[in-house]
Scaffold this motif. Sequence first.
Motif, PDB file in Angstrom:
ATOM      1  N   CYS A 195      -4.113   5.069   4.633  1.00  0.00           N
ATOM      2  CA  CYS A 195      -4.888   4.212   3.744  1.00  0.00           C
ATOM      3  C   CYS A 195      -4.660   2.770   4.182  1.00  0.00           C
ATOM      4  O   CYS A 195      -3.514   2.385   4.479  1.00  0.00           O
ATOM      5  CB  CYS A 195      -4.424   4.431   2.309  1.00  0.00           C
ATOM      6  N   TYR A 247      -2.552   0.328  -4.314  1.00  0.00           N
ATOM      7  CA  TYR A 247      -2.304  -0.942  -3.659  1.00  0.00           C
ATOM      8  C   TYR A 247      -1.916  -1.990  -4.687  1.00  0.00           C
ATOM      9  O   TYR A 247      -2.253  -1.873  -5.863  1.00  0.00           O
ATOM     10  CB  TYR A 247      -3.540  -1.381  -2.848  1.00  0.00           C
ATOM     11  N   VAL A 254      -5.827  -1.458   3.454  1.00  0.00           N
ATOM     12  CA  VAL A 254      -6.429  -2.366   2.485  1.00  0.00           C
ATOM     13  C   VAL A 254      -6.482  -3.770   3.073  1.00  0.00           C
ATOM     14  O   VAL A 254      -5.480  -4.258   3.613  1.00  0.00           O
ATOM     15  CB  VAL A 254      -5.607  -2.375   1.178  1.00  0.00           C
ATOM     16  N   VAL A 278       0.874  -1.177   0.000  1.00  0.00           N
ATOM     17  CA  VAL A 278       0.000   0.000   0.000  1.00  0.00           C
ATOM     18  C   VAL A 278       0.909   1.224   0.000  1.00  0.00           C
ATOM     19  O   VAL A 278       1.741   1.374   0.895  1.00  0.00           O
ATOM     20  CB  VAL A 278      -0.920   0.023   1.232  1.00  0.00           C
ATOM     21  N   LEU A 330     -12.982   4.763  -5.147  1.00  0.00           N
ATOM     22  CA  LEU A 330     -12.286   3.496  -5.385  1.00  0.00           C
ATOM     23  C   LEU A 330     -12.325   3.162  -6.861  1.00  0.00           C
ATOM     24  O   LEU A 330     -13.396   3.205  -7.493  1.00  0.00           O
ATOM     25  CB  LEU A 330     -12.933   2.371  -4.574  1.00  0.00           C
ATOM     26  N   VAL A 335      -7.195   4.253  -4.602  1.00  0.00           N
ATOM     27  CA  VAL A 335      -8.191   4.734  -3.641  1.00  0.00           C
ATOM     28  C   VAL A 335      -7.851   6.172  -3.308  1.00  0.00           C
ATOM     29  O   VAL A 335      -6.664   6.524  -3.178  1.00  0.00           O
ATOM     30  CB  VAL A 335      -8.163   3.913  -2.331  1.00  0.00           C
ATOM     31  N   PHE A 354     -11.449  -1.400   1.692  1.00  0.00           N
ATOM     32  CA  PHE A 354     -10.531  -0.263   1.648  1.00  0.00           C
ATOM     33  C   PHE A 354     -10.977   0.753   2.685  1.00  0.00           C
ATOM     34  O   PHE A 354     -12.166   1.046   2.817  1.00  0.00           O
ATOM     35  CB  PHE A 354     -10.537   0.346   0.241  1.00  0.00           C
ATOM     36  N   SER A 393      -7.689  -7.506  -3.464  1.00  0.00           N
ATOM     37  CA  SER A 393      -8.099  -6.789  -2.255  1.00  0.00           C
ATOM     38  C   SER A 393      -9.599  -6.531  -2.259  1.00  0.00           C
ATOM     39  O   SER A 393     -10.194  -6.264  -3.297  1.00  0.00           O
ATOM     40  CB  SER A 393      -7.338  -5.467  -2.132  1.00  0.00           C
TER      41      SER A 393
END
Lengths: 116, 111
Positions: free
Chosen positions: B89, B25, B91, B4, B65, B72, B33, B30
Amino acid sequence: GAGVSQSPRYKVAKRGQDVALRCDPISGHVSLFWYQQALGQGPEFLTYFQNEAQLDKSGLPSDRFFAERPEGSVSTLKIQRTQQEDSAVYLCASSLGWRGQGGELFFGEGSRLTVL
Amino acid sequence: QKEVEQNSGPLSVPEGAIASLNCTYSDRGSQSFFWYRQYSGKSPELIMFIYSNGDKEDGRFTAQLNKASQYVSLLIRDSQPSDSATYLCAVTGTGGFKTIFGAGTRLFVKA
């Protein structure tokens, strides 16, 4: 209180000492995480428990680090033979979510470890 | 490549402006978020979460997103000095439980 509780808040250890950090998660939270946060950095994943099962310990830096959650509630992170590079804030977080439901993490206040 | 990635900043905006924070990311699988805010000396606290492509608004905050671009973002409208903090951030990757954080972006809102 109803939040995640960590103790001790501050710990000073001499190099080579063993330390134990305790985390008491929110009641009913299945998931428990340990993170290490160095100054100016984001939290680094250490390990994850779902109830008493340690499902991921890939982030533990060395075999000096050990975590347990024997009854699926309180967890202890143990660091043996501490080194100066272990100095950091150790954050515990819990989450209601089961595997497959990435949910909000609720963090404790952290345990700040200083190794002299 | 870190899992990330965020621009560490600092990002400085005047009071009342829009602050734009970005994150990429690496794990294409994933699933979840998050944006957390962390004041100096305090623990992270959740601001927003987003699971699906597109925008999600909550008050002055909008999370965006784009899974195809593995990107993101967080927009903060009408920024206030009290928004000055580090924004993390996070994830949750394939498997749905391991939550990885970026290094954070420091935001300063000037009065």
